[in-house]
Scaffold this active site. Structure first.
Site, PDB file in Angstrom:
ATOM      1  N   HIS A  40      38.581   7.789 101.260  1.00  0.00           N
ATOM      2  CA  HIS A  40      37.924   9.086 101.072  1.00  0.00           C
ATOM      3  C   HIS A  40      36.585   8.948 100.346  1.00  0.00           C
ATOM      4  O   HIS A  40      35.833   9.917 100.238  1.00  0.00           O
ATOM      5  CB  HIS A  40      38.861  10.069 100.347  1.00  0.00           C
ATOM      6  CG  HIS A  40      38.995   9.853  98.877  1.00  0.00           C
ATOM      7  ND1 HIS A  40      40.025   9.132  98.310  1.00  0.00           N
ATOM      8  CD2 HIS A  40      38.241  10.288  97.839  1.00  0.00           C
ATOM      9  CE1 HIS A  40      39.903   9.126  96.997  1.00  0.00           C
ATOM     10  NE2 HIS A  40      38.822   9.828  96.677  1.00  0.00           N
ATOM     11  N   ASP A  48      44.809   5.488 102.369  1.00  0.00           N
ATOM     12  CA  ASP A  48      43.517   5.750 101.717  1.00  0.00           C
ATOM     13  C   ASP A  48      42.931   4.433 101.203  1.00  0.00           C
ATOM     14  O   ASP A  48      42.928   4.160 100.002  1.00  0.00           O
ATOM     15  CB  ASP A  48      43.718   6.757 100.582  1.00  0.00           C
ATOM     16  CG  ASP A  48      42.409   7.298 100.030  1.00  0.00           C
ATOM     17  OD1 ASP A  48      41.362   7.061 100.664  1.00  0.00           O
ATOM     18  OD2 ASP A  48      42.441   7.950  98.968  1.00  0.00           O
ATOM     19  N   SER A  60      37.847   7.577  91.646  1.00  0.00           N
ATOM     20  CA  SER A  60      38.374   7.285  92.977  1.00  0.00           C
ATOM     21  C   SER A  60      37.852   5.954  93.498  1.00  0.00           C
ATOM     22  O   SER A  60      36.675   5.624  93.335  1.00  0.00           O
ATOM     23  CB  SER A  60      37.984   8.397  93.955  1.00  0.00           C
ATOM     24  OG  SER A  60      38.700   9.576  93.709  1.00  0.00           O
TER      25      SER A  60
END
Length: 372
Positions: free
Chosen positions: A166, A223, A319
């Site tokens: 992402h 992911d 992230s």
């Protein structure tokens, strides 16, 4: 009961193509990426039709030819089903690409060596002590430089960065290595009467990237992504790769660890909803997948991790960064990357759990998608 299940499966697999095709269910209008599974001997695998799994096909062929199976083949066949719902969908071990594995192993002599382990959860780490940490910089119009860094990642070879899927956007332009304090051009600290400065950071352009083909931007399943740099970087004391769980004994140690405390590192948002100017590190605990499923009302799959997120937690901006596990790797105490920051609670540190991608399950995929 096990023997009955074994021969029931055998009957289904040898009766022919028509029955096998009729047994495959699911939405025929949308291809769903195969589910993750673990083989009977704890290897990462995918749930696929048995005809897509060469070694299961070989076993079926031997059975059809009335050839006696070896004890190992018998065990594989007994435990190959992904679920009782289908008698043709089997857990097929994901293959390791030997050339990709060699690329990763070339970094092993220097991987995961850390400069200082005296850090505390949520506090600034010692300058240069996590030399695999990188920042992903995006081309955001009118953005202050600090806000242009939206994600983190790890250096895994001289040409590749590991991060979250992402985090891959068209606006991703460069990877920053060797950084500590973002707001300063040069990073220096004084130890006693001695001033120590890091070499200048390096901004390296992105050549291309690979996002996992199963990535779902809603569930955040799969992911994980690889970013290839436009040039190789030279390893040094302050720029070196993280270790990956390439060896079976390392993965088993991580899975069987009875003290599941691990560390997460990044420049993400801290107190006051402001992104940190320096990398910080927090101690977190591995939880069961059921804990995340209950807390977040979602369904995690086997290649995701549920990690504690109360008081000490990753946050927005972290992230793509690593979950780290200290391990005696090749005879030396090092850090091995076990996870990738994927999704946490809306209020960082106020929830009970966060979601990470389980790197131990993606070693085959990484080897299949990197090159020298």
């Amino acid at each position: 009961m096990m023997e009955l299940r074994f021969w029931f499966l055998a009957i289904f697999l040898v009766l022919g193509e028509e029955l096998c095709l009729a047994d495959v269910s699911g939405n025929q209008t949308k291809e769903i990426y195969p589910e993750y599974c673990t083989t009977f001997d704890n290897k990462p695998g995918k749930c696929v039709d048995y005809r897509q799994c060469p070694y299961i096909l070989d076993i079926v062929a031997k059975m059809n030819a009335k050839v006696k199976l070896t004890p190992r083949e018998t065990e594989i066949f007994k435990h190959c089903l992904c679920s009782e719902k289908s008698k043709t969908i089997v857990c097929c071990e994901e293959s390791i690409n030997d050339s990709g594995l060699e690329v990763l192993r070339a970094s092993e002599p220097v991987c995961g060596v850390f400069g200082d382990n005296k850090v505390t959860g949520g506090n600034e780490i010692r300058m240069g002590s996590r030399p695999w940490m990188v920042l992903l910089k995006y081309d955001i119009q009118d953005a202050h430089e600090r806000t242009a860094f939206k994600c983190g990642g790890t250096l895994i070879t001289s040409r590749y960065i590991l991060t979250a899927a992402h985090c891959i956007l068209d606006s991703l332009i460069t990877i920053r290595l060797g950084e500590h304090k973002i707001s300063t051009e040069r990073d220096c600290e004084t130890y006693g009467s001695t001033e120590v400065c890091l070499p200048p950071y390096q901004d390296v352009s992105v050549e291309n990237y690979v996002v996992h083909e199963g990535y779902d931007n809603i569930t955040l399943h799969y992911d994980i992504a690889l970013v290839r740099l436009a040039r190789s970087v030279e390893f040094s004391k302050f720029i070196k790769p993280i270790c990956l769980p390439l060896h079976e004994e390392v993965r088993q140690s991580i899975w069987n660890n009875q003290r599941p405390n691990q560390k997460v590192t990044g420049w993400g948002i801290t107190e006051g909803d402001m992104p940190s100017d320096v990398p910080k590190e927090a101690s977190v605990r591995r939880l069961t997948l059921d804990q995340c499923n209950h807390d977040r009302n979602i369904s995690l799959i086997g290649n995701q991790l549920c990690v504690s997120a109360y008081q000490q937690d990753s946050c927005k901006g972290d992230s793509g960064g690593p979950l780290l596990f200290p391990y005696l790797y090749l005879g030396q105490q090092r850090f091995v990357q076990t996870g990738i920051v994927s999704k946490g609670p809306r209020d960082c540190g106020a929830g009970s759990s966060a979601i990470y991608t389980d790197v131990t399950r993606f070693v085959p995929w990484i080897t299949q998608n990197i090159r020298a």
